[in-house]
Write a protein that holds these residues in place. Structure first.
Motif, PDB file in Angstrom:
ATOM      1  N   CYS A  48     -71.057 105.667 -22.305  1.00 17.87           N
ATOM      2  CA  CYS A  48     -69.775 105.470 -23.736  1.00 17.87           C
ATOM      3  C   CYS A  48     -68.870 106.947 -24.183  1.00 17.87           C
ATOM      4  CB  CYS A  48     -70.239 105.035 -25.192  1.00 17.87           C
ATOM      5  SG  CYS A  48     -69.133 104.968 -26.237  1.00 17.87           S
ATOM      6  N   HIS A  50     -67.617 107.437 -26.473  1.00 18.28           N
ATOM      7  CA  HIS A  50     -67.515 108.539 -27.755  1.00 18.28           C
ATOM      8  C   HIS A  50     -68.751 109.397 -27.759  1.00 18.28           C
ATOM      9  CE1 HIS A  50     -68.734 107.745 -32.485  1.00 18.28           C
ATOM     10  NE2 HIS A  50     -68.086 109.522 -31.908  1.00 18.28           N
ATOM     11  N   ARG A  51     -69.672 109.452 -27.805  1.00 16.44           N
ATOM     12  CA  ARG A  51     -70.691 110.364 -27.588  1.00 16.44           C
ATOM     13  C   ARG A  51     -71.960 109.895 -26.669  1.00 16.44           C
ATOM     14  NH1 ARG A  51     -71.923 111.726 -33.309  1.00 16.44           N
ATOM     15  NH2 ARG A  51     -70.171 112.495 -34.002  1.00 16.44           N
ATOM     16  N   GLY A  52     -71.503 109.186 -26.104  1.00 19.09           N
ATOM     17  CA  GLY A  52     -72.576 109.500 -24.194  1.00 19.09           C
ATOM     18  C   GLY A  52     -73.286 108.210 -24.295  1.00 19.09           C
ATOM     19  N   MET A  53     -73.537 107.731 -24.704  1.00 19.92           N
ATOM     20  CA  MET A  53     -74.348 106.380 -24.700  1.00 19.92           C
ATOM     21  C   MET A  53     -74.235 105.833 -24.117  1.00 19.92           C
ATOM     22  SD  MET A  53     -77.441 104.955 -25.645  1.00 19.92           S
ATOM     23  CE  MET A  53     -78.178 105.502 -28.097  1.00 19.92           C
ATOM     24  N   CYS A  67     -70.612  99.359 -27.333  1.00 19.81           N
ATOM     25  CA  CYS A  67     -71.916  99.771 -27.457  1.00 19.81           C
ATOM     26  C   CYS A  67     -73.210 100.175 -28.750  1.00 19.81           C
ATOM     27  CB  CYS A  67     -70.619 101.407 -28.221  1.00 19.81           C
ATOM     28  SG  CYS A  67     -72.255 103.257 -27.755  1.00 19.81           S
ATOM     29  N   TYR A  69     -74.961 102.159 -29.924  1.00 15.77           N
ATOM     30  CA  TYR A  69     -74.925 103.707 -31.079  1.00 15.77           C
ATOM     31  C   TYR A  69     -73.755 103.416 -32.301  1.00 15.77           C
ATOM     32  CZ  TYR A  69     -76.216 108.698 -32.534  1.00 15.77           C
ATOM     33  OH  TYR A  69     -76.838 109.065 -32.296  1.00 15.77           O
ATOM     34  N   HIS A  70     -72.355 103.485 -31.896  1.00 16.75           N
ATOM     35  CA  HIS A  70     -71.421 102.998 -33.442  1.00 16.75           C
ATOM     36  C   HIS A  70     -70.936 101.502 -33.277  1.00 16.75           C
ATOM     37  CE1 HIS A  70     -72.249 107.651 -32.408  1.00 16.75           C
ATOM     38  NE2 HIS A  70     -72.692 107.457 -34.143  1.00 16.75           N
ATOM     39  N   GLY A  71     -70.895 101.439 -32.851  1.00 14.55           N
ATOM     40  CA  GLY A  71     -70.229  99.750 -31.898  1.00 14.55           C
ATOM     41  C   GLY A  71     -69.281  99.409 -31.595  1.00 14.55           C
ATOM     42  N   TRP A  72     -68.574 100.732 -30.732  1.00 15.88           N
ATOM     43  CA  TRP A  72     -67.263 100.512 -30.604  1.00 15.88           C
ATOM     44  C   TRP A  72     -67.456  99.736 -28.778  1.00 15.88           C
ATOM     45  CZ3 TRP A  72     -64.729 106.084 -29.181  1.00 15.88           C
ATOM     46  CH2 TRP A  72     -64.699 106.778 -30.482  1.00 15.88           C
TER      47      TRP A  72
HETATM   48  S1  FES Z   1     -72.457 106.888 -28.474  1.00 12.42           S
HETATM   49 FE1  FES Z   1     -71.096 104.482 -28.296  1.00 12.42          FE
HETATM   50  S2  FES Z   1     -69.891 103.962 -29.847  1.00 12.42           S
HETATM   51 FE2  FES Z   1     -70.878 106.526 -30.325  1.00 12.42          FE
END
Ligand code: FES
Length: 239
Positions: A48, A50-53, A67, A69-72
């Motif tokens: 992802c 955003h933060r790499g999930m 995603c 983690y934060h749902g993007w």
């Molecule tokens: S790591 Fe994917 S939405 Fe934050």
């Protein structure tokens, strides 16, 4: 090392259900294989922006993957379309996940990083899936052992077998009247996924035919991991 040019098999078509995802590797790189709600297959980098999930841990909703983690949420082209923490934000076009060309042929999902890849693997018509076999050996070693240890034909005696490439990562194994197609996924230098299908009609091979070749895959794994001949091949490669 990561995905080289050309087409790479990443899964049996039957192993990825609609609205589901799975993580995989090519050349040590991490990828997500997923199907949207309509059944179309996609292969992306498994990260992802955003933060790499890992996106393979995410959820498929219709034609988006979200995603964990934060749902993007990303559309089928890999572009972020929605950020739950900022629901009114028009998401910048630059937030995208690298997406790879994806096709289905020979009962497998294939990916290519090339903008204009070579012709997709030829589709042989009806196929019956056997399994994906994950092996701790290079693709070259796997091919050597397959060549020296082919299965018996389904319902027949052992006979001459022929193994030949029909594409960069696709081989055809003819055994008597039967043909297996072997997709080679180079997970890394030392690990290979062998995606195996029978080229032929379900009415002939479904059920007993699948079991017949499934039994061979178990013997093949044992041969690769423990037989002296395979050890010799592996140790020769390691020198
Ligand atoms: S790591 Fe994917 S939405 Fe934050």
């Amino acid at each position: 090392m990561t995905m080289t040019g050309g087409w790479h098999p990443v899964a049996l078509s039957t192993s990825i259900e609609p609205a589901s995802s799975a993580g995989t590797h090519i050349g040590g790189g991490e990828f997500v294989v997923w199907r949207d709600g309509s059944g179309a297959a996609h292969v992306w980098e498994d990260r992802c922006p955003h933060r790499g999930m890992k996106l393979s841990f995410g959820f498929v909703r219709g034609d988006h993957i979200a995603c964990l983690y934060h749902g993007w949420q990303y559309d089928a082209a890999g572009r972020c379309r929605y950020i739950p923490a900022h629901p009114d934000l028009e998401v910048p076009k630059t937030i995208t996940v690298p997406a790879y060309r994806t096709v289905e042929a020979a009962g497998m999902i294939w990916a290519s990083r090339d903008p204009e890849p070579a012709t997709a693997p030829a589709d042989p018509g009806e196929v019956v899936p056997v399994r994906s076999l994950y092996l701790a050996a290079s693709a070259e070693t796997v091919l050597q052992v397959v060549e020296g240890f082919p299965p018996r034909p389904f319902g027949g005696d052992a006979g001459p077998a022929g193994l030949e490439p029909v594409g960069a990562n696709l081989h055809r194994l003819d055994i008597g009247p039967d043909t297996l197609l072997l997709g080679l996924q180079r997970l890394s230098d030392e690990r290979t996924a062998l995606h195996i299908v029978i080229a032929g009609p379900a009415e002939t091979y479904s059920g007993e035919g699948q079991k017949h070749f499934l039994a061979w895959t178990a013997a093949l794994r044992h041969r690769l991991e423990s037989a002296p001949a395979a050890d010799a091949v592996l140790s020769t490669e390691a020198v």
